[in-house]
Design an enzyme around this catalytic site. Structure first.
Site, short mmCIF file in Angstrom:
data_model
loop_
_atom_site.label_atom_id
_atom_site.label_comp_id
_atom_site.label_asym_id
_atom_site.label_seq_id
_atom_site.Cartn_x
_atom_site.Cartn_y
_atom_site.Cartn_z
N ASN A 216 -7.40 -4.19 10.14
CA ASN A 216 -7.92 -2.87 10.52
C ASN A 216 -8.48 -2.85 11.94
O ASN A 216 -9.10 -1.86 12.34
CB ASN A 216 -9.02 -2.43 9.54
CG ASN A 216 -8.45 -2.15 8.17
OD1 ASN A 216 -7.38 -1.56 8.05
ND2 ASN A 216 -9.13 -2.61 7.13
N LYS B 31 0.86 -1.20 0.00
CA LYS B 31 0.00 0.00 0.00
C LYS B 31 0.89 1.24 0.00
O LYS B 31 1.79 1.37 0.84
CB LYS B 31 -0.90 0.02 1.24
CG LYS B 31 -2.07 -0.93 1.17
CD LYS B 31 -3.03 -0.67 2.34
CE LYS B 31 -4.16 -1.67 2.34
NZ LYS B 31 -5.03 -1.54 3.53
N HIS C 9 -8.48 5.77 13.30
CA HIS C 9 -8.44 6.79 12.24
C HIS C 9 -9.28 7.99 12.63
O HIS C 9 -8.91 9.15 12.37
CB HIS C 9 -8.96 6.22 10.91
CG HIS C 9 -7.95 5.37 10.20
ND1 HIS C 9 -8.31 4.33 9.37
CD2 HIS C 9 -6.60 5.40 10.19
CE1 HIS C 9 -7.21 3.75 8.88
NE2 HIS C 9 -6.16 4.39 9.37
N GLU D 199 -7.64 -6.61 -0.19
CA GLU D 199 -8.56 -6.38 0.93
C GLU D 199 -10.02 -6.64 0.55
O GLU D 199 -10.89 -5.80 0.75
CB GLU D 199 -8.38 -4.96 1.50
CG GLU D 199 -8.89 -4.85 2.94
CD GLU D 199 -8.51 -3.54 3.62
OE1 GLU D 199 -7.34 -3.15 3.54
OE2 GLU D 199 -9.40 -2.95 4.23
N LYS E 192 1.31 -10.97 9.02
CA LYS E 192 0.88 -10.02 7.98
C LYS E 192 1.09 -10.61 6.59
O LYS E 192 0.24 -10.48 5.71
CB LYS E 192 1.60 -8.67 8.14
CG LYS E 192 1.21 -7.72 7.02
CD LYS E 192 1.20 -6.26 7.32
CE LYS E 192 0.63 -5.51 6.12
NZ LYS E 192 0.69 -4.07 6.19
N HIS F 251 -8.55 0.28 13.97
CA HIS F 251 -8.31 1.38 13.04
C HIS F 251 -9.54 2.24 12.76
O HIS F 251 -9.39 3.38 12.35
CB HIS F 251 -7.75 0.86 11.71
CG HIS F 251 -6.29 0.54 11.77
ND1 HIS F 251 -5.79 -0.45 12.61
CD2 HIS F 251 -5.21 1.06 11.13
CE1 HIS F 251 -4.47 -0.51 12.46
NE2 HIS F 251 -4.09 0.39 11.57
N HIS G 282 -0.15 7.62 14.65
CA HIS G 282 -1.04 6.60 14.08
C HIS G 282 -1.17 5.36 15.01
O HIS G 282 -2.29 4.95 15.36
CB HIS G 282 -0.53 6.19 12.70
CG HIS G 282 -1.27 5.05 12.10
ND1 HIS G 282 -2.52 5.18 11.55
CD2 HIS G 282 -0.96 3.72 12.01
CE1 HIS G 282 -2.94 3.99 11.12
NE2 HIS G 282 -2.01 3.10 11.38
N ARG H 7 -8.00 -9.47 4.74
CA ARG H 7 -7.07 -8.38 5.04
C ARG H 7 -7.74 -7.30 5.90
O ARG H 7 -7.06 -6.56 6.61
CB ARG H 7 -6.51 -7.77 3.74
CG ARG H 7 -5.35 -6.82 4.00
CD ARG H 7 -4.56 -6.48 2.75
NE ARG H 7 -3.51 -5.53 3.07
CZ ARG H 7 -2.58 -5.12 2.22
NH1 ARG H 7 -2.54 -5.60 1.01
NH2 ARG H 7 -1.67 -4.25 2.60
N1 LIG Z 1 1.37 1.51 3.65
C1 LIG Z 1 0.84 0.96 4.72
O1 LIG Z 1 0.42 -0.20 4.71
C2 LIG Z 1 0.81 1.75 6.00
C3 LIG Z 1 0.45 1.12 7.20
C4 LIG Z 1 0.48 1.87 8.38
C5 LIG Z 1 0.88 3.20 8.35
N2 LIG Z 1 1.22 3.77 7.16
C6 LIG Z 1 1.67 5.16 7.10
O2 LIG Z 1 2.90 5.24 7.80
C7 LIG Z 1 3.07 6.59 8.24
C8 LIG Z 1 3.59 6.58 9.66
O3 LIG Z 1 4.81 5.90 9.68
P1 LIG Z 1 5.87 6.13 10.87
O4 LIG Z 1 5.17 6.02 12.17
O5 LIG Z 1 7.03 5.25 10.59
O6 LIG Z 1 6.22 7.67 10.71
P2 LIG Z 1 7.47 8.45 10.07
O7 LIG Z 1 7.88 7.85 8.80
O8 LIG Z 1 7.11 9.88 10.10
O9 LIG Z 1 8.62 8.18 11.14
C9 LIG Z 1 8.46 8.69 12.43
C10 LIG Z 1 9.60 9.61 12.85
O10 LIG Z 1 10.68 8.78 13.27
C11 LIG Z 1 11.86 9.13 12.57
N3 LIG Z 1 12.58 7.88 12.39
C12 LIG Z 1 12.20 6.81 11.66
N4 LIG Z 1 13.10 5.83 11.81
C13 LIG Z 1 14.06 6.28 12.65
C14 LIG Z 1 15.24 5.73 13.20
N5 LIG Z 1 15.62 4.46 12.96
N6 LIG Z 1 15.99 6.51 14.00
C15 LIG Z 1 15.61 7.79 14.29
N7 LIG Z 1 14.51 8.37 13.84
C16 LIG Z 1 13.74 7.62 13.02
C17 LIG Z 1 11.41 9.78 11.29
O11 LIG Z 1 12.40 10.66 10.80
C18 LIG Z 1 10.14 10.52 11.76
O12 LIG Z 1 10.49 11.74 12.33
C19 LIG Z 1 1.73 7.28 8.09
O13 LIG Z 1 1.79 8.16 7.01
C20 LIG Z 1 0.76 6.14 7.80
O14 LIG Z 1 -0.31 6.55 6.97
C21 LIG Z 1 1.21 3.07 6.00
#
Ligand SMILES: NC(=O)c1ccc[n+]([C@@H]2O[C@H](COP(=O)([O-])OP(=O)(O)OC[C@H]3O[C@@H](n4cnc5c(N)ncnc54)[C@H](O)[C@@H]3O)[C@@H](O)[C@H]2O)c1
Length: 376
Positions: free
Chosen positions: A254, A152, A261, A246, A236, A257, A273, A250
């Site tokens: 959620n 996704k 959400h 989905e 997963k 969620h 999130h 799948r």
């Molecule tokens: N595609 C999918 O199936 C799916 C599933 C769930 C969430 N998402 C999306 O994922 C996003 C959230 O992802 P997230 O929580 O990883 O947020 P993010 O990518 O913003 O990372 C969170 C923060 O942590 C920092 N960071 C990441 N890895 C690090 C590391 N190893 N060391 C230091 N800092 C680090 C980043 O720079 C950022 O500031 C949302 O946009 C959500 O919609 C997508």
């Protein structure tokens, strides 16, 4: 599906014939060993690393140097860290960068970052020149256990999150849990909640494992974190392989969620999130208990593990319950105006009835569950 070889976990995602696709996932705890799994035999005209500003300094520059030393024509683009980079302007800026750098169909995109970079770079890869390959290199726990697998991708617009997107499966997923040592603690909890969600719907043993090892996991023990990631991925991958688009199973992913959400939306995305999903789990587990499906003992076990992560129901009192319920109506799972929920049957098992994975729940029950959470 899972083989353990030395200290690495190897998985394979195989998707059904409607979108034939196969890709490996490598999970380990050594950046250089992980990098040795980059597709060597395949010649790419250019390797394009997409990362964020924080990760560029921490790991991106090392990856760039590694690729250049290996003789690859490699470049790096970084975007500001955080959700606001998943937007049309940043996407357009990156597309422009790819064109100006002369990237052709033979290039590969390496998405080095959390879910934001993964979603953005995956969408970029899926749309640039009608699709180029990309490698997910997740750095946050949330991305490792969840967003890097399943294909996704997407970006946000002012009207809502992920409203523009596509399913574009990666060529490969390279996961190095040692990178988590620099992840801020609230982001560790954020990702762990997504893993707990998977264990709640499908893996009681792994839930017990997290309960027993929680302190070690939160202290950043690499071996335990690798175990959490491998366990969550095993579930997963199974679900995504059986139902990529989905259409059924799948939807179980959620759990938490629908309310989660809605909480993200009413908090104007100030709640992370995974944390919002954690509160969503508290409310949605109560819905299952009110409906007489989940026992009080199992509900209490869920409350207890969330409390150990710092999540307590009274946090929810700051949000207007009618606003939260209104926000659930935007959920993708709404059918004929009725919001559908994943209903937990027991710890490690979601309710599946007549091949239905989500079930309509009235606003009255949601409201009762929310109020009980606030008062718990
Ligand atoms: N595609 C999918 O199936 C799916 C599933 C769930 C969430 N998402 C999306 O994922 C996003 C959230 O992802 P997230 O929580 O990883 O947020 P993010 O990518 O913003 O990372 C969170 C923060 O942590 C920092 N960071 C990441 N890895 C690090 C590391 N190893 N060391 C230091 N800092 C680090 C980043 O720079 C950022 O500031 C949302 O946009 C959500 O919609 C997508």
């Amino acid at each position: 599906m899972k083989q353990e070889i030395n200290t690495m976990n190897y998985f394979h995602v195989t998707l059904p014939a409607e979108s034939p696709c196969d890709y490996p996932i490598v999970v380990g705890a050594d950046f250089h060993e992980i990098l040795s799994h980059l597709p060597e035999g395949r010649v790419f005209t250019k390797c394009v690393i997409i990362t964020d500003d924080t990760l560029k300094t921490l790991y991106g520059n090392t990856l760039l140097t590694h690729l250049q030393h290996a003789g690859q024509d490699a470049i790096l683009f970084s975007v500001p860290a955080g959700e606001h980079s998943k937007n049309v302007a940043t996407y357009q800026h990156l597309i422009q960068g790819l064109v100006e750098a002369g990237c052709e169909r033979g290039c590969v995109i390496l998405a080095l970052g959390g879910g934001v970079v993964g979603d953005l770079a995956g969408f970029l890869a899926g749309t640039y020149l009608r699709g180029v390959p990309y490698v997910q290199m997740p750095t946050s726990l949330l991305a490792m256990v969840d967003s890097s697998v399943g294909g996704k991708t997407g970006i946000n617009i002012p009207q809502g999150k992920n409203l523009i997107g596509m399913v574009h499966q990666p060529l490969l997923v390279l996961t190095d849990v040692a990178l988590l040592k620099t992840l801020p603690p609230e982001h560790l909890i954020n990702g762990l909640i997504e893993a707990i969600k998977v264990f709640l719907i499908a893996d009681y043993d792994s839930l017990l494992f997290v309960e027993a090892e929680l302190e070690g996991i939160l202290s950043g023990d690499t071996r335990l974190l690798q175990d959490v990631v491998a366990r969550a991925l095993a579930i997963k991958i199974g679900v995504v392989s059986r139902d990529e688009k989905e259409r059924g199973e799948r939807a179980l992913l959620n759990f938490g969620h629908t309310v989660g959400h809605a909480l993200e939306k009413v908090s104007d995305y100030t709640v992370l999130h995974g944390i919002a999903v954690g509160y969503g789990i508290l409310v949605e587990a109560r819905i299952a208990q009110i409906l007489g499906v989940l026992t009080v003992e199992h509900l209490q076990a869920i409350d207890a593990i969330m409390a150990r992560l710092g999540l307590h129901g009274h946090f929810l009192q700051q949000y207007d319950i009618s606003e939260v319920i209104a926000a659930t109506k935007n959920d993708k799972k709404v059918r004929s105006g009725c919001v559908q929920y994943v209903i937990l049957q027991s710890l490690g098992k979601a309710l599946i009835e007549n091949n239905r994975y989500v079930h309509p729940v009235s606003d009255t029950v949601v409201q009762q569950a929310y109020s009980e959470c606030v008062g718990a």
